[in-house]
Enzyme design. Structure first.
Site, PDB file in Angstrom:
ATOM      1  N   LEU A 129       0.863  -1.184   0.000  1.00  0.00           N
ATOM      2  CA  LEU A 129       0.000   0.000   0.000  1.00  0.00           C
ATOM      3  C   LEU A 129       0.897   1.230   0.000  1.00  0.00           C
ATOM      4  CD1 LEU A 129      -2.767   1.423   0.304  1.00  0.00           C
ATOM      5  CD2 LEU A 129      -2.478   1.223   2.777  1.00  0.00           C
ATOM      6  N   ASP A 158      -8.335  12.297  -0.424  1.00  0.00           N
ATOM      7  CA  ASP A 158      -7.464  13.290   0.196  1.00  0.00           C
ATOM      8  C   ASP A 158      -7.235  12.884   1.644  1.00  0.00           C
ATOM      9  OD1 ASP A 158      -6.194  15.466   1.279  1.00  0.00           O
ATOM     10  OD2 ASP A 158      -7.590  16.965   0.490  1.00  0.00           O
ATOM     11  N   ASN A 190       3.905   7.853   2.309  1.00  0.00           N
ATOM     12  CA  ASN A 190       4.655   8.838   1.538  1.00  0.00           C
ATOM     13  C   ASN A 190       3.937  10.174   1.388  1.00  0.00           C
ATOM     14  OD1 ASN A 190       6.640   9.793  -0.617  1.00  0.00           O
ATOM     15  ND2 ASN A 190       4.744   9.694  -1.804  1.00  0.00           N
ATOM     16  N   TYR A 233       6.476  22.276   8.907  1.00  0.00           N
ATOM     17  CA  TYR A 233       6.889  21.165   8.042  1.00  0.00           C
ATOM     18  C   TYR A 233       8.058  20.416   8.675  1.00  0.00           C
ATOM     19  CZ  TYR A 233       8.894  18.513   4.221  1.00  0.00           C
ATOM     20  OH  TYR A 233       9.400  17.494   3.455  1.00  0.00           O
ATOM     21  N   LYS A 288       8.134  16.506  10.215  1.00  0.00           N
ATOM     22  CA  LYS A 288       9.051  15.460   9.776  1.00  0.00           C
ATOM     23  C   LYS A 288       9.926  14.963  10.923  1.00  0.00           C
ATOM     24  CE  LYS A 288       7.457  15.249   5.678  1.00  0.00           C
ATOM     25  NZ  LYS A 288       6.659  14.057   5.296  1.00  0.00           N
TER      26      LYS A 288
END
Length: 258
Positions: A6, A60, A87, A152, A156
């Site tokens: 997946l 989404d 991802n 951001y 991460k």
């Protein structure tokens, strides 16, 4: 025995390259992204070229509840899931106080919440295999605070820390967890983040998504905890860990100045 992977954010960039590589290795694909047209084209391409099965779901993942829909779709299919590639994600460039809150929260929903939820929902299926893998895609931005990319880089950093933690928790199960930390990659990230003004800087360091995908998949199958793509990116990550945080933040602020 058939093996399925997946992949979220599968329609382009690193996700698409990973999908092609896994199809080449004989994995059947479950593809997730926002664009139905791009997913349809990718599914048709891998089925024709590599003779594997490919199913897709256009959704989404930043919308609350979307990860549950993906998990329900996946577990409703009679397939042995052995790989989960988280991802999907994006960045927003600008000063935190001057960037719309709704857009920033949408980004956090995708970069963090969707990863956590989807992983939690699908772990029972992954544990049921003799060997399975999770590859979470973070960024070299995970290794330092980045002014103008504050949320951001923080998102991460969360993904990297989260991946390492559950990797240890799952060490006595069939599930291996790895985290891919690419540097600048030619994926359209700069445009999506609204960073056109400094696109020329990113272009100097961009790595092709195919190369990033190859390194990520190789590291995943080798059960590496962290996969940093490229020598320069590894040097920068090392420096971020060992140099003064104030210095690293000053350098980052200069590079990504609005």
């Amino acid at each position: 025995m058939e093996n399925y992977a997946l992949i979220t954010g599968a329609s382009r960039g690193i996700g698409k390259s990973i999908a092609m590589l896994l199809a080449q290795k004989g994995y059947h694909l479950l593809l997730v992204a926002r664009s139905e047209t791009e997913l349809q084209q990718l599914a048709a391409s891998v089925q024709q070229e590599y003779k594997v099965k490919a199913q897709y779901l256009a959704i989404d993942l930043s919308i609350p509840g979307a990860a549950k829909q993906v998990a329900d779709w996946c577990t409703g299919l009679p397939v042995p899931l052995s790989i989960l590639i988280n991802n999907a994600g994006y960045g927003l460039w600008g000063h935190f106080s001057q960037t719309g809150l709704s857009g920033q929260m949408n980004m956090l929903n995708l970069n963090i919440n969707a990863v956590v939820e989807l992983t939690h929902y699908l772990l029972p299926a992954l544990k049921a295999q003799q060997q399975s893998y999770i590859l979470n895609v973070a960024s070299t931005a995970a290794y330092q605070a980045v002014p103008t990319l504050a949320l951001y880089s923080a998102s991460k950093a969360f993904i990297l820390s989260y991946s390492r933690a559950i990797r240890v928790e799952l060490k006595d199960t069939p599930v291996s967890v790895s985290c891919l930390c690419p540097g600048p990659t030619d994926t359209g990230f700069v445009q999506r983040a609204g960073m056109d003004a400094i696109a020329h800087i990113a272009e100097k360091f961009n790595m092709p998504p195919q190369k990033v995908a190859e390194m990520g998949i190789k590291g995943m199958f080798n059960k590496k905890a962290e996969i940093i793509t490229g020598f320069l990116n590894r040097v920068m990550a090392f420096g971020s860990r060992h140099l003064s945080k104030a210095l690293v933040e000053k350098v980052s602020a200069g590079l990504y100045k609005v």
